[in-house]
Design a protein around this motif. Sequence first.
Motif, PDB file in Angstrom:
ATOM      1  N   TRP A  10       0.833  -1.204   0.000  1.00  0.00           N
ATOM      2  CA  TRP A  10       0.000   0.000   0.000  1.00  0.00           C
ATOM      3  C   TRP A  10       0.864   1.250   0.000  1.00  0.00           C
ATOM      4  CZ3 TRP A  10      -0.982   3.686   4.030  1.00  0.00           C
ATOM      5  CH2 TRP A  10      -2.017   4.586   3.734  1.00  0.00           C
ATOM      6  N   LEU A  11       1.869   1.295   0.877  1.00  0.00           N
ATOM      7  CA  LEU A  11       2.754   2.462   0.920  1.00  0.00           C
ATOM      8  C   LEU A  11       3.565   2.593  -0.369  1.00  0.00           C
ATOM      9  CD1 LEU A  11       4.072   2.282   4.579  1.00  0.00           C
ATOM     10  CD2 LEU A  11       2.727   4.149   3.596  1.00  0.00           C
ATOM     11  N   VAL A 105       9.326   7.801   5.138  1.00  0.00           N
ATOM     12  CA  VAL A 105       8.459   6.765   5.687  1.00  0.00           C
ATOM     13  C   VAL A 105       9.287   5.524   6.019  1.00  0.00           C
ATOM     14  CG1 VAL A 105       6.443   5.326   5.214  1.00  0.00           C
ATOM     15  CG2 VAL A 105       6.549   7.650   4.298  1.00  0.00           C
ATOM     16  N   PRO A 108       6.957  -0.420   7.317  1.00  0.00           N
ATOM     17  CA  PRO A 108       5.815  -0.557   8.229  1.00  0.00           C
ATOM     18  C   PRO A 108       5.865  -1.772   9.144  1.00  0.00           C
ATOM     19  CG  PRO A 108       5.161  -1.127   6.009  1.00  0.00           C
ATOM     20  CD  PRO A 108       6.573  -0.610   5.927  1.00  0.00           C
ATOM     21  N   TRP A 118       6.683   4.477  13.425  1.00  0.00           N
ATOM     22  CA  TRP A 118       5.225   4.419  13.435  1.00  0.00           C
ATOM     23  C   TRP A 118       4.711   4.384  14.868  1.00  0.00           C
ATOM     24  CZ3 TRP A 118       2.981   5.440   9.044  1.00  0.00           C
ATOM     25  CH2 TRP A 118       3.605   5.100   7.839  1.00  0.00           C
ATOM     26  N   PRO A 122       0.511   1.519   9.204  1.00  0.00           N
ATOM     27  CA  PRO A 122      -0.599   1.316   8.267  1.00  0.00           C
ATOM     28  C   PRO A 122      -1.091  -0.120   8.344  1.00  0.00           C
ATOM     29  CG  PRO A 122       1.489   1.561   7.094  1.00  0.00           C
ATOM     30  CD  PRO A 122       1.773   1.795   8.543  1.00  0.00           C
TER      31      PRO A 122
END
Length: 152
Positions: A10-11, A105, A108, A118, A122
Amino acid sequence: MPGGKTAVAWLASVAPDPESCRREWERNPLGVALLPAGKAWDVLILPSRLGYPTLDVLSRVLDRPGPVLVDFGDARTGFFVPAGTAARWLGTGVRTAGLGTWIVVPHPGGPSSGGIRWLVPPDGAGTLTDPALLELAMHEAAAALAVEDGGG
């Protein structure tokens, strides 16, 4: 992390070369990627003195807020919101990252490297924080801080 691969996909989907972004994260899960905001999400960036209590308020009213980052030294907290929010945001004291800006970023699913990390990773499903709800949570958090600062 359940859904970790989905969160990576997704990222990475917003990267100019998603496959290259995914490969880099797979080789170095402590690494970071520079990703463009404004495609799948924007980021509203609050001073962490307000960001942490805002996240506390959101966590009381939502099962799961959208992704939330905190930067090096815990100075700023970034809330992922729907794309286009940054262009419409009118609040003061909030920095925005939307179309034409880039965000650092972290992977994740990797452990925190002590830098950008984080607070809420996400989920891979594209969950984002509703900006109207975020604004209400910010007001509640700011009011609590004002009482705390005023001593009463």
